[in-house]
Design a protein around this motif. Structure first.
Motif, PDB file in Angstrom:
ATOM      1  N   UNK A 143     -34.981 -24.887  -7.127  1.00 31.81           N
ATOM      2  CA  UNK A 143     -33.998 -25.104  -8.174  1.00 31.81           C
ATOM      3  C   UNK A 143     -34.713 -25.266  -9.505  1.00 31.81           C
ATOM      4  N   UNK A 144     -34.458 -26.387 -10.190  1.00 35.72           N
ATOM      5  CA  UNK A 144     -35.139 -26.669 -11.452  1.00 35.72           C
ATOM      6  C   UNK A 144     -36.564 -27.107 -11.145  1.00 35.72           C
ATOM      7  N   UNK A 145     -37.547 -26.383 -11.675  1.00 34.75           N
ATOM      8  CA  UNK A 145     -38.943 -26.689 -11.398  1.00 34.75           C
ATOM      9  C   UNK A 145     -39.385 -27.922 -12.185  1.00 34.75           C
ATOM     10  N   UNK A 146     -40.383 -28.610 -11.658  1.00 36.80           N
ATOM     11  CA  UNK A 146     -40.919 -29.768 -12.348  1.00 36.80           C
ATOM     12  C   UNK A 146     -40.031 -30.987 -12.189  1.00 36.80           C
ATOM     13  N   UNK A 147     -39.914 -31.771 -13.256  1.00 36.91           N
ATOM     14  CA  UNK A 147     -39.102 -32.975 -13.251  1.00 36.91           C
ATOM     15  C   UNK A 147     -37.957 -32.825 -14.245  1.00 36.91           C
ATOM     16  N   UNK A 174     -43.668 -38.842  -9.507  1.00 36.94           N
ATOM     17  CA  UNK A 174     -43.335 -38.468  -8.144  1.00 36.94           C
ATOM     18  C   UNK A 174     -43.618 -36.976  -7.987  1.00 36.94           C
ATOM     19  N   UNK A 175     -43.639 -36.446  -6.743  1.00 32.06           N
ATOM     20  CA  UNK A 175     -43.779 -34.995  -6.581  1.00 32.06           C
ATOM     21  C   UNK A 175     -42.695 -34.262  -7.369  1.00 32.06           C
ATOM     22  N   UNK A 176     -43.030 -33.105  -7.889  1.00 29.12           N
ATOM     23  CA  UNK A 176     -42.077 -32.325  -8.680  1.00 29.12           C
ATOM     24  C   UNK A 176     -41.068 -31.643  -7.771  1.00 29.12           C
ATOM     25  N   UNK A 217     -32.430 -31.565  -1.298  1.00 35.27           N
ATOM     26  CA  UNK A 217     -31.465 -31.741  -2.389  1.00 35.27           C
ATOM     27  C   UNK A 217     -31.587 -30.618  -3.426  1.00 35.27           C
ATOM     28  N   UNK A 218     -32.241 -29.534  -3.059  1.00 32.77           N
ATOM     29  CA  UNK A 218     -32.395 -28.392  -3.974  1.00 32.77           C
ATOM     30  C   UNK A 218     -31.030 -27.868  -4.396  1.00 32.77           C
ATOM     31  N   UNK A 219     -30.884 -27.592  -5.669  1.00 33.98           N
ATOM     32  CA  UNK A 219     -29.641 -27.044  -6.186  1.00 33.98           C
ATOM     33  C   UNK A 219     -28.570 -28.070  -6.466  1.00 33.98           C
ATOM     34  N   UNK A 276     -36.067 -37.297 -12.803  1.00 35.97           N
ATOM     35  CA  UNK A 276     -35.522 -37.020 -11.472  1.00 35.97           C
ATOM     36  C   UNK A 276     -36.271 -35.875 -10.815  1.00 35.97           C
ATOM     37  N   UNK A 277     -36.576 -36.044  -9.544  1.00 35.09           N
ATOM     38  CA  UNK A 277     -37.077 -34.952  -8.707  1.00 35.09           C
ATOM     39  C   UNK A 277     -36.651 -35.235  -7.277  1.00 35.09           C
TER      40      UNK A 277
END
Length: 414
Positions: free
Chosen positions: A370-374, A364-366, A119-121, A113-114
């Motif tokens: 919030x949570x970095x990466x995937x 997909x783009x990371x 949708x940050x956080x 998921x990314x």
């Protein structure tokens, strides 16, 4: 790569393979993949047969249990509508558990998921590695349609939400499914919407069902509230296939639109109607771009991830990849059908660019905030015993019936 950057990517060059072509796979990840994306079958014919039988026993018994529970609770409709809909949402949650556990046991897969900053956080990981979403209780969810089981993975997202939303998912289905024994009547109890794909016929049905979904209720203190609702829409109308891509390319050529490489042109009429009906009761549309690991460029997931391959032969997707974005209804041109059609088509061009990145790189783009990466997790329930909830309601009815029968017999002997 941000969404803003994707919006400004140049159109594909003229040497992009035709929608139907079997061009060579490109990219460092997919270059090495040959044959089935999930590799060789893990189980031979005999073990695949045993898996098929056990799967069908579990799924059929679960469906029958849920449907009988629905029938037993149907009289509530005439006694108290609010209680009836609350009861049916419990049966819907049971079905959500059924499809989640059957995937967990027979077709385990990684979910990656990314999403963009909108949708940050809204995603977090529990200590035991499960994802938790923090999506709103009322929203419209849209997604590209890759294979027939897309809805299954998206329904599981409702289970991961806090609070749980797998009992409040609504799906628009083909009208033909209404006549499938058990499944059709069960979906009618769940409040799903059946469409004939003729807007003159479908619009009154949509208006009726959406009217129920936007009805405000009153609690014991007289406070008004709306029931939770996740309405799932697939604007492409059907799953991606060779035939669908050819039709989409022909329509693009006929109308002078730019065609897509990895998607079909979306249909906006139904979504435009739904959003206008729900306006004022829903604030956001959540868009999920879905990709399945290893499907070569120019090929289609439905040709690889069949029911037999995924659940019986032990060849589910190695990973199911989600890229999430959120759009506010207030920012959409819901006043004009043509403007909305353009708006939706632009979002699909962005999704096509996202899928091009996925096919080229395997990601997909990371996450940018919030949570970095995937985020990586898997389809599973919080507790191993949760599948028993599917059968609890019917068991309670059985105990009540047994108690009443014993009481009647005792009284009859006197």
């Amino acid at each position: 790569m941000t969404t803003a950057e994707l919006r400004h990517r140049p159109p594909p060059s003229d040497d992009v393979p035709e929608p139907n072509s079997k061009a060579d796979v490109t990219g460092p990840v997919l270059d090495t993949i040959t044959g089935h994306p999930a590799g060789e079958a893990k189980y031979g014919r005999f073990r695949a047969f045993i898996r098929a039988v056990s799967f069908l026993v579990y799924f059929t018994s679960g469906c029958l249990t849920v449907h009988i529970t629905q029938i037993l609770g149907a009289p509530l409709y005439y006694l108290n509508r609010d209680l009836y809909y609350a009861y049916m949402s419990l049966t819907k949650a049971s079905f959500g558990l059924l499809i989640t556990t059957m995937t967990q046991w027979w077709a385990p897969t990684v979910i990656r998921i990314s999403g963009d900053s909108s949708v940050a956080g809204q995603f977090s990981l529990t200590p035991d590695g499960r994802v938790q979403c923090a999506f709103p209780e009322r929203m419209v969810m849209i997604a590209n349609h890759q294979i027939y089981t897309d809805w299954l993975y998206l329904w599981w997202v409702g289970y991961t939400n806090n609070p749980h939303m797998h009992g409040h998912v609504y799906i628009i289905l083909k009208e033909s499914l209404k006549w499938v024994p058990v499944i059709g009547p069960g979906c009618m109890f769940l409040g799903f919407i059946f469409m004939s794909r003729k807007m003159a016929v479908d619009q009154p049905r949509l208006a009726h069902r959406l009217g129920k979904l936007k009805t405000r209720h009153a609690d014991l203190d007289g406070k008004r509230y709306l029931n939770p609702m996740w309405l799932l829409l697939f604007p492409e109308g059907t799953n991606l296939s060779s035939n669908g891509r050819v039709k989409s390319a022909k329509w693009a050529a006929k109308t002078g639109l730019r065609d897509m490489q990895h998607l079909m042109l979306p249909r906006s009429t139904g979504m435009f109607f739904c959003l206008n009906e729900l306006k004022g009761t829903v604030d956001y549309v959540y868009d999920c771009t879905v990709a399945y690991e290893g499907v070569p460029r120019g090929n289609y997931g439905e040709d690889y991830f069949t029911l037999s391959s995924t659940y019986f032969q032990g060849r589910p997707p190695k990973s199911v990849n989600f890229y999430w974005r959120r759009f506010a209804l207030a920012d959409m041109p819901l006043h004009d059908q043509e403007e909305f059609d353009k708006w939706l088509r632009e979002r699909w061009y962005e999704k096509d660019a996202l899928l091009e990145q996925y096919v080229s790189t395997g990601r997909f783009p990371a996450n940018g905030a919030g949570i970095k990466g995937h985020i990586e997790t898997e389809v599973r329930t919080k507790n191993w015993w949760e599948f028993m909830r599917i059968f609890v309601m019917l068991g309670v009815f059985g105990l009540i019936f047994n108690f009443m029968l014993r009481t009647f017999r005792i009284l009859a002997r006197r």
